[in-house]
Design an enzyme around this catalytic site. Structure first.
Site, PDB file in Angstrom:
ATOM      1  N   GLY A  24      50.849   9.490   9.450  1.00  0.00           N
ATOM      2  CA  GLY A  24      51.703  10.442   8.753  1.00  0.00           C
ATOM      3  C   GLY A  24      52.305   9.873   7.488  1.00  0.00           C
ATOM      4  O   GLY A  24      52.583  10.611   6.537  1.00  0.00           O
ATOM      5  N   GLU A  47      44.589   7.492  13.270  1.00  0.00           N
ATOM      6  CA  GLU A  47      44.685   8.411  14.409  1.00  0.00           C
ATOM      7  C   GLU A  47      43.476   8.327  15.341  1.00  0.00           C
ATOM      8  O   GLU A  47      43.601   8.535  16.548  1.00  0.00           O
ATOM      9  CB  GLU A  47      44.859   9.852  13.902  1.00  0.00           C
ATOM     10  CG  GLU A  47      46.199  10.149  13.250  1.00  0.00           C
ATOM     11  CD  GLU A  47      46.234   9.823  11.767  1.00  0.00           C
ATOM     12  OE1 GLU A  47      47.233  10.153  11.108  1.00  0.00           O
ATOM     13  OE2 GLU A  47      45.246   9.219  11.252  1.00  0.00           O
ATOM     14  N   GLU A  57      49.697  10.374   4.940  1.00  0.00           N
ATOM     15  CA  GLU A  57      49.642  11.807   4.658  1.00  0.00           C
ATOM     16  C   GLU A  57      50.823  12.250   3.792  1.00  0.00           C
ATOM     17  O   GLU A  57      50.685  13.126   2.935  1.00  0.00           O
ATOM     18  CB  GLU A  57      49.597  12.586   5.970  1.00  0.00           C
ATOM     19  CG  GLU A  57      48.257  12.428   6.684  1.00  0.00           C
ATOM     20  CD  GLU A  57      48.268  12.987   8.093  1.00  0.00           C
ATOM     21  OE1 GLU A  57      47.458  13.885   8.382  1.00  0.00           O
ATOM     22  OE2 GLU A  57      49.097  12.531   8.913  1.00  0.00           O
ATOM     23  N   ALA A  88      53.540   8.507  12.774  1.00  0.00           N
ATOM     24  CA  ALA A  88      54.298   9.369  13.673  1.00  0.00           C
ATOM     25  C   ALA A  88      55.026   8.536  14.720  1.00  0.00           C
ATOM     26  O   ALA A  88      54.747   7.356  14.919  1.00  0.00           O
ATOM     27  CB  ALA A  88      53.368  10.363  14.352  1.00  0.00           C
TER      28      ALA A  88
END
Length: 255
Positions: free
Chosen positions: A106, A129, A109, A61
């Site tokens: 991300g 994270e 992901e 992110a």
């Protein structure tokens, strides 16, 4: 544009293009969702590649953007974040991630949203994270354990450690590991084979597998049975069986 769509020979390449690290800010997330919807409805796209370029898939992110968001702002945004990734996961066509360099947070992901992952030998996966005092928020706590099992997923999520390509292959996070210079072509070869396949049967197979993973086996078998019988009404089924009888197995042309 921070994300591009290129279509050739039935293959749609969704290419992240936000140097230097393809950080997944809100604009990128929204663009991914829009392109997922576009390739879903385009008849000239029969298979999809997710690609970040030669150097990096996506390093996570945009932390600078996230740092400015308070609790209320993230409550408002978190659904849109998940919806963008879910749109990729629900593309009803074969999707392969071509992973070079970092696929972290991300980025990992996003790779999890693909049906198949081809990693460069220099790739690194991870869900870091926890090192920010957070947990994955774009599907990592759900898709990762479904892919590699809960204990291995918890190890990665709890520690935030990075996984090199060879370990990713061993634990099932990467399906194929190839030299970095060959990642995109390997993904194209995978996608090209399926782009020539029976589109409705491939959609049925993907939806049956995905739906079955979310429910009990009896419900999953009902989903399978419904799709299986329904395909008997398609031209692809007629073409495939006719070719088998007349020419032998594996010779049907579905385009």
């Amino acid at each position: 544009m921070t994300v591009h769509l290129d279509v050739a020979d039935g293959i749609g390449t969704i290419r992240l293009d936000r140097p230097p690290m393809n950080a997944l800010d809100i604009a990128v997330q929204d663009r991914l969702k829009a392109l997922a919807e576009e390739v879903t409805h385009r008849d000239d796209v029969r298979a999809v590649i997710l690609y970040g370029g030669e150097k990096v898939f996506a390093a996570g992110a945009d932390i600078k953007e996230m740092r400015e968001m308070d609790h209320a702002a993230m409550v408002a945004r978190s659904r849109g974040l998940q919806e963008a990734f879910t749109a990729i996961a629900r593309i009803p066509k074969p999707v392969v991630a071509a992973v070079t360099g970092y696929a972290l947070g991300g980025g990992c992901e996003l790779a999890l949203c693909a049906d198949y992952r081809i990693a460069a030998d220099n790739a690194k996966f991870g869900q870091p994270e926890i090192l920010l005092g957070l947990i994955p928020g774009a599907g990592g706590t759900q898709r990762l354990p479904r892919l590699i099992g809960p204990s291995k997923a918890k190890d990665l999520i709890f520690t935030g450690r990075q996984v090199r390509a060879d370990e990713a292959g061993r634990i099932g996070l990467a399906d194929q590991v190839v030299p970095a210079a060959e990642v995109y072509e390997a993904a194209r070869a995978w996608a090209a084979r399926l782009a020539k396949g029976p589109a409705l049967a491939l959609r049925a197979a993907k939806e049956a597998v995905d739906a079955g993973l979310e429910t009990d086996i009896d419900t999953g078998l009902t989903v399978e049975r419904t799709w299986f019988a329904g395909l008997f009404a398609t031209e692809d089924r007629e073409r495939g069986m006719r070719s088998f009888v007349e020419d032998g197995p594996g010779k049907a042309q579905f385009l």
